[in-house]
Design an enzyme around this catalytic site. Structure first.
Site, PDB file in Angstrom:
ATOM      1  N   SER A 233      17.889 -76.402  42.178  1.00  0.00           N
ATOM      2  CA  SER A 233      19.076 -76.807  41.416  1.00  0.00           C
ATOM      3  C   SER A 233      19.341 -75.871  40.242  1.00  0.00           C
ATOM      4  O   SER A 233      20.154 -74.962  40.349  1.00  0.00           O
ATOM      5  CB  SER A 233      18.912 -78.244  40.948  1.00  0.00           C
ATOM      6  OG  SER A 233      19.986 -79.003  41.405  1.00  0.00           O
ATOM      7  N   ARG A 234      18.652 -76.098  39.150  1.00  0.00           N
ATOM      8  CA  ARG A 234      18.746 -75.208  37.987  1.00  0.00           C
ATOM      9  C   ARG A 234      17.363 -75.148  37.349  1.00  0.00           C
ATOM     10  O   ARG A 234      16.671 -76.174  37.244  1.00  0.00           O
ATOM     11  CB  ARG A 234      19.768 -75.714  36.962  1.00  0.00           C
ATOM     12  CG  ARG A 234      21.219 -75.444  37.337  1.00  0.00           C
ATOM     13  CD  ARG A 234      21.571 -73.944  37.357  1.00  0.00           C
ATOM     14  NE  ARG A 234      22.953 -73.686  37.735  1.00  0.00           N
ATOM     15  CZ  ARG A 234      23.377 -73.410  38.961  1.00  0.00           C
ATOM     16  NH1 ARG A 234      22.520 -73.342  39.966  1.00  0.00           N
ATOM     17  NH2 ARG A 234      24.652 -73.168  39.200  1.00  0.00           N
ATOM     18  N   ASP A 258      13.671 -71.998  43.617  1.00  0.00           N
ATOM     19  CA  ASP A 258      14.674 -70.959  43.865  1.00  0.00           C
ATOM     20  C   ASP A 258      15.350 -70.587  42.555  1.00  0.00           C
ATOM     21  O   ASP A 258      16.179 -69.679  42.517  1.00  0.00           O
ATOM     22  CB  ASP A 258      15.725 -71.497  44.860  1.00  0.00           C
ATOM     23  CG  ASP A 258      16.760 -70.458  45.235  1.00  0.00           C
ATOM     24  OD1 ASP A 258      16.352 -69.352  45.661  1.00  0.00           O
ATOM     25  OD2 ASP A 258      17.968 -70.721  45.093  1.00  0.00           O
ATOM     26  N   GLU A 263      15.688 -67.201  34.315  1.00  0.00           N
ATOM     27  CA  GLU A 263      15.986 -66.275  35.424  1.00  0.00           C
ATOM     28  C   GLU A 263      17.031 -65.222  35.074  1.00  0.00           C
ATOM     29  O   GLU A 263      17.089 -64.173  35.714  1.00  0.00           O
ATOM     30  CB  GLU A 263      16.434 -67.046  36.659  1.00  0.00           C
ATOM     31  CG  GLU A 263      17.802 -67.715  36.513  1.00  0.00           C
ATOM     32  CD  GLU A 263      18.257 -68.436  37.787  1.00  0.00           C
ATOM     33  OE1 GLU A 263      17.465 -69.204  38.347  1.00  0.00           O
ATOM     34  OE2 GLU A 263      19.413 -68.222  38.196  1.00  0.00           O
ATOM     35  N   HIS A 295      17.033 -67.297  43.504  1.00  0.00           N
ATOM     36  CA  HIS A 295      18.370 -67.932  43.507  1.00  0.00           C
ATOM     37  C   HIS A 295      19.171 -67.504  44.734  1.00  0.00           C
ATOM     38  O   HIS A 295      20.300 -67.026  44.619  1.00  0.00           O
ATOM     39  CB  HIS A 295      19.128 -67.611  42.218  1.00  0.00           C
ATOM     40  CG  HIS A 295      20.084 -68.709  41.832  1.00  0.00           C
ATOM     41  ND1 HIS A 295      20.204 -69.178  40.556  1.00  0.00           N
ATOM     42  CD2 HIS A 295      20.951 -69.455  42.570  1.00  0.00           C
ATOM     43  CE1 HIS A 295      21.108 -70.145  40.518  1.00  0.00           C
ATOM     44  NE2 HIS A 295      21.572 -70.332  41.736  1.00  0.00           N
ATOM     45  N   GLN A 296      18.577 -67.709  45.886  1.00  0.00           N
ATOM     46  CA  GLN A 296      19.236 -67.315  47.136  1.00  0.00           C
ATOM     47  C   GLN A 296      19.591 -68.503  48.020  1.00  0.00           C
ATOM     48  O   GLN A 296      20.088 -68.317  49.138  1.00  0.00           O
ATOM     49  CB  GLN A 296      18.331 -66.358  47.934  1.00  0.00           C
ATOM     50  CG  GLN A 296      17.087 -67.042  48.518  1.00  0.00           C
ATOM     51  CD  GLN A 296      16.334 -66.163  49.496  1.00  0.00           C
ATOM     52  OE1 GLN A 296      15.536 -65.336  49.095  1.00  0.00           O
ATOM     53  NE2 GLN A 296      16.582 -66.339  50.786  1.00  0.00           N
ATOM     54  N   ALA A 297      19.360 -69.732  47.508  1.00  0.00           N
ATOM     55  CA  ALA A 297      19.583 -70.896  48.376  1.00  0.00           C
ATOM     56  C   ALA A 297      21.019 -70.954  48.897  1.00  0.00           C
ATOM     57  O   ALA A 297      21.274 -71.370  50.016  1.00  0.00           O
ATOM     58  CB  ALA A 297      19.229 -72.182  47.634  1.00  0.00           C
TER      59      ALA A 297
HETATM   60  P1  NAD Z   1      26.968 -82.870  43.156  1.00  0.00           P
HETATM   61  O1  NAD Z   1      27.800 -82.959  41.945  1.00  0.00           O
HETATM   62  O2  NAD Z   1      27.598 -83.161  44.491  1.00  0.00           O
HETATM   63  O3  NAD Z   1      25.698 -83.843  43.018  1.00  0.00           O
HETATM   64  C1  NAD Z   1      24.946 -83.951  41.837  1.00  0.00           C
HETATM   65  C2  NAD Z   1      24.394 -85.367  41.785  1.00  0.00           C
HETATM   66  O4  NAD Z   1      23.539 -85.463  40.633  1.00  0.00           O
HETATM   67  C3  NAD Z   1      25.488 -86.441  41.630  1.00  0.00           C
HETATM   68  O5  NAD Z   1      25.313 -87.439  42.601  1.00  0.00           O
HETATM   69  C4  NAD Z   1      25.255 -86.981  40.218  1.00  0.00           C
HETATM   70  O6  NAD Z   1      25.568 -88.355  40.089  1.00  0.00           O
HETATM   71  C5  NAD Z   1      23.771 -86.736  40.063  1.00  0.00           C
HETATM   72  N1  NAD Z   1      23.331 -86.794  38.673  1.00  0.00           N
HETATM   73  C6  NAD Z   1      24.021 -86.499  37.544  1.00  0.00           C
HETATM   74  N2  NAD Z   1      23.258 -86.724  36.468  1.00  0.00           N
HETATM   75  C7  NAD Z   1      22.065 -87.183  36.925  1.00  0.00           C
HETATM   76  C8  NAD Z   1      20.864 -87.593  36.296  1.00  0.00           C
HETATM   77  N3  NAD Z   1      20.750 -87.598  34.961  1.00  0.00           N
HETATM   78  N4  NAD Z   1      19.835 -87.981  37.079  1.00  0.00           N
HETATM   79  C9  NAD Z   1      19.956 -87.991  38.420  1.00  0.00           C
HETATM   80  N5  NAD Z   1      21.073 -87.622  39.078  1.00  0.00           N
HETATM   81  C10 NAD Z   1      22.114 -87.227  38.328  1.00  0.00           C
HETATM   82  O7  NAD Z   1      26.324 -81.424  43.129  1.00  0.00           O
HETATM   83  P2  NAD Z   1      25.678 -80.622  44.359  1.00  0.00           P
HETATM   84  O8  NAD Z   1      26.736 -79.787  45.013  1.00  0.00           O
HETATM   85  O9  NAD Z   1      24.861 -81.534  45.191  1.00  0.00           O
HETATM   86  O10 NAD Z   1      24.742 -79.601  43.560  1.00  0.00           O
HETATM   87  C11 NAD Z   1      23.566 -80.026  42.880  1.00  0.00           C
HETATM   88  C12 NAD Z   1      23.059 -78.890  42.014  1.00  0.00           C
HETATM   89  O11 NAD Z   1      22.605 -77.822  42.861  1.00  0.00           O
HETATM   90  C13 NAD Z   1      24.154 -78.227  41.144  1.00  0.00           C
HETATM   91  O12 NAD Z   1      24.246 -78.851  39.918  1.00  0.00           O
HETATM   92  C14 NAD Z   1      23.684 -76.807  41.007  1.00  0.00           C
HETATM   93  O13 NAD Z   1      23.030 -76.678  39.756  1.00  0.00           O
HETATM   94  C15 NAD Z   1      22.675 -76.621  42.133  1.00  0.00           C
HETATM   95  N6  NAD Z   1      23.048 -75.535  43.054  1.00  0.00           N
HETATM   96  C16 NAD Z   1      22.127 -74.561  43.296  1.00  0.00           C
HETATM   97  C17 NAD Z   1      22.433 -73.540  44.198  1.00  0.00           C
HETATM   98  C18 NAD Z   1      21.435 -72.442  44.538  1.00  0.00           C
HETATM   99  O14 NAD Z   1      21.816 -71.431  45.130  1.00  0.00           O
HETATM  100  N7  NAD Z   1      20.170 -72.585  44.215  1.00  0.00           N
HETATM  101  C19 NAD Z   1      23.689 -73.517  44.822  1.00  0.00           C
HETATM  102  C20 NAD Z   1      24.592 -74.554  44.553  1.00  0.00           C
HETATM  103  C21 NAD Z   1      24.270 -75.562  43.663  1.00  0.00           C
END
Ligand code: NAD
Length: 331
Positions: A233-234, A258, A263, A295-297
């Site tokens: 995620s982050r 990832d 980073e 960060h390639q996911a």
């Molecule tokens: P999304 O908005 O569809 O889902 C995020 C979920 O997190 C939502 O259901 C929200 O209610 C929940 N949430 C918010 N605050 C919360 C908390 N305090 N505790 C628990 N859950 C909480 O987003 P997504 O598209 O599923 O993406 C999720 C994350 O993945 C993004 O925020 C981004 O940082 C990360 N991401 C990473 C990559 C990568 O290449 N590694 C690519 C895309 C996204």
């Protein structure tokens, strides 16, 4: 529209040039990241296009505003690197790509789980060296294991669907329940219960103040001994120093990441011949049960192509004065 495109890689250029045939924007590609030092490059551009590690804090936004940049087009979903309140005050719109391929990130997430569990990375190098011993490669069946998913949005839901296919028991925590996940039989629990019951903890919530260092000394102490932690995620969802302590004490049995909290200084660049100065990151790379990808996911053909399409669509919508459906809003 004139777009200053930061943090450009050859694949960005390829996919954006292709998609731009349908939009006709005037894109100038800069390899450098957008920072206080490089913000001058955006002078004369109405739009700055940025990625995950570009710095869009108040000072950069003030400089952009003074140079007449009116739109920040993020070519990613997360917006934790943008000071949204400052952008609003300055009258700068921020758009993003909320969804491009949740499958890409979910599949990579599960790839990390399998690589760690079955030690694919060790097996691969052993076989290349003529070592066919299985010592140390023992894994576990995913079937029947409890996976705890934090954040059941688009990506979390995809991960759940894949894990359900393996026969995992899935429990989850989110501030808002996703009915599709409930239909899949996911049991929503409180966060502490999730940490206590999970064999695998996988993070899929955004990085906010409240989720910063969600995995820390206290929460790691609650987890099962030998837990697998996955973060696509982050980076700052995990306190990296606490993770190192957890790995040293063997409380954490596997760590797959990832993303990494610092980073920005490391990822997306070839650093083969440079001295790594981040001691925390360096320590993480020394554990036999840690797999790190840079960060390639998100990085599949489908996702990169969808990112280009939506980013350029967002910019066209702004140019036409249409409603910005992918605008990042303040609370
Ligand atoms: P999304 O908005 O569809 O889902 C995020 C979920 O997190 C939502 O259901 C929200 O209610 C929940 N949430 C918010 N605050 C919360 C908390 N305090 N505790 C628990 N859950 C909480 O987003 P997504 O598209 O599923 O993406 C999720 C994350 O993945 C993004 O925020 C981004 O940082 C990360 N991401 C990473 C990559 C990568 O290449 N590694 C690519 C895309 C996204």
């Amino acid at each position: 529209m004139k777009i200053a495109f930061f943090s450009t890689k050859p694949y960005d250029r390829k996919y954006f040039d292709l998609a731009n045939k349908d939009f006709g924007h005037e894109i100038t590609y800069f390899e450098t990241r957008l920072t206080r030092q490089t913000v001058k490059l955006a002078e004369g551009f109405e739009c700055a296009c940025a990625f995950v590690n570009d710095q869009l804090d108040a000072s950069v936004l003030i400089a952009l505003g003074a140079q007449d940049t009116r739109l920040i087009a993020l070519r990613c979903a997360g917006f934790n690197n943008v000071d949204i309140n400052s952008a609003k005050e300055l009258g700068i719109s921020v758009v993003r790509v909320p969804a491009y391929s949740p499958y890409a990130v979910a599949e990579h997430t599960v790839g990390l789980m399998l690589a760690l569990n079955r030690k694919v990375y060790w097996a691969h190098s052993r076989v290349r060296e003529g070592n066919f011993s299985l010592d140390g490669l023992l894994g576990f069946d995913m079937r029947g294991r409890t996976a705890g998913i934090i954040g059941t949005g688009k990506i979390g839901e995809c991960v759940i669907r894949i894990l359900k296919g393996f026969g995992c028991k899935v429990i989850a925590y989110d501030k808002f329940r996703n009915p599709a996940c409930e239909e899949l039989g996911v049991e929503y629990v409180e966060l502490n219960e999730l940490f206590e019951r999970s064999d695998i903890v996988s993070l899929h919530c955004p990085l906010f103040k409240e989720t910063y260092h969600l995995v820390n000394n206290d929460t790691i102490a609650r987890m099962k001994k030998g837990v697998m932690i996955i973060n696509t995620s982050r980076g700052a969802l995990i306190d990296s120093r606490a993770a190192i302590e957890g790995l040293k004490s063997e409380k954490i049995g596997y760590l797959g990441i990832d993303v990494y909290e610092e980073e920005g200084e490391i990822f997306f660049e070839d650093k083969t011949f440079e001295i790594l100065t981040d001691d925390v990151f360096a320590r993480l790379t020394t554990f036999p049960n840690v797999v790190i990808t840079g960060h390639q996911a998100y990085f599949t053909r489908e996702a990169v192509s969808a990112i280009a399409q939506t980013t350029l669509q967002n910019i066209t919508a702004y140019e036409n004065g249409d409603e910005l459906e992918n605008a990042v809003k303040t609370d």
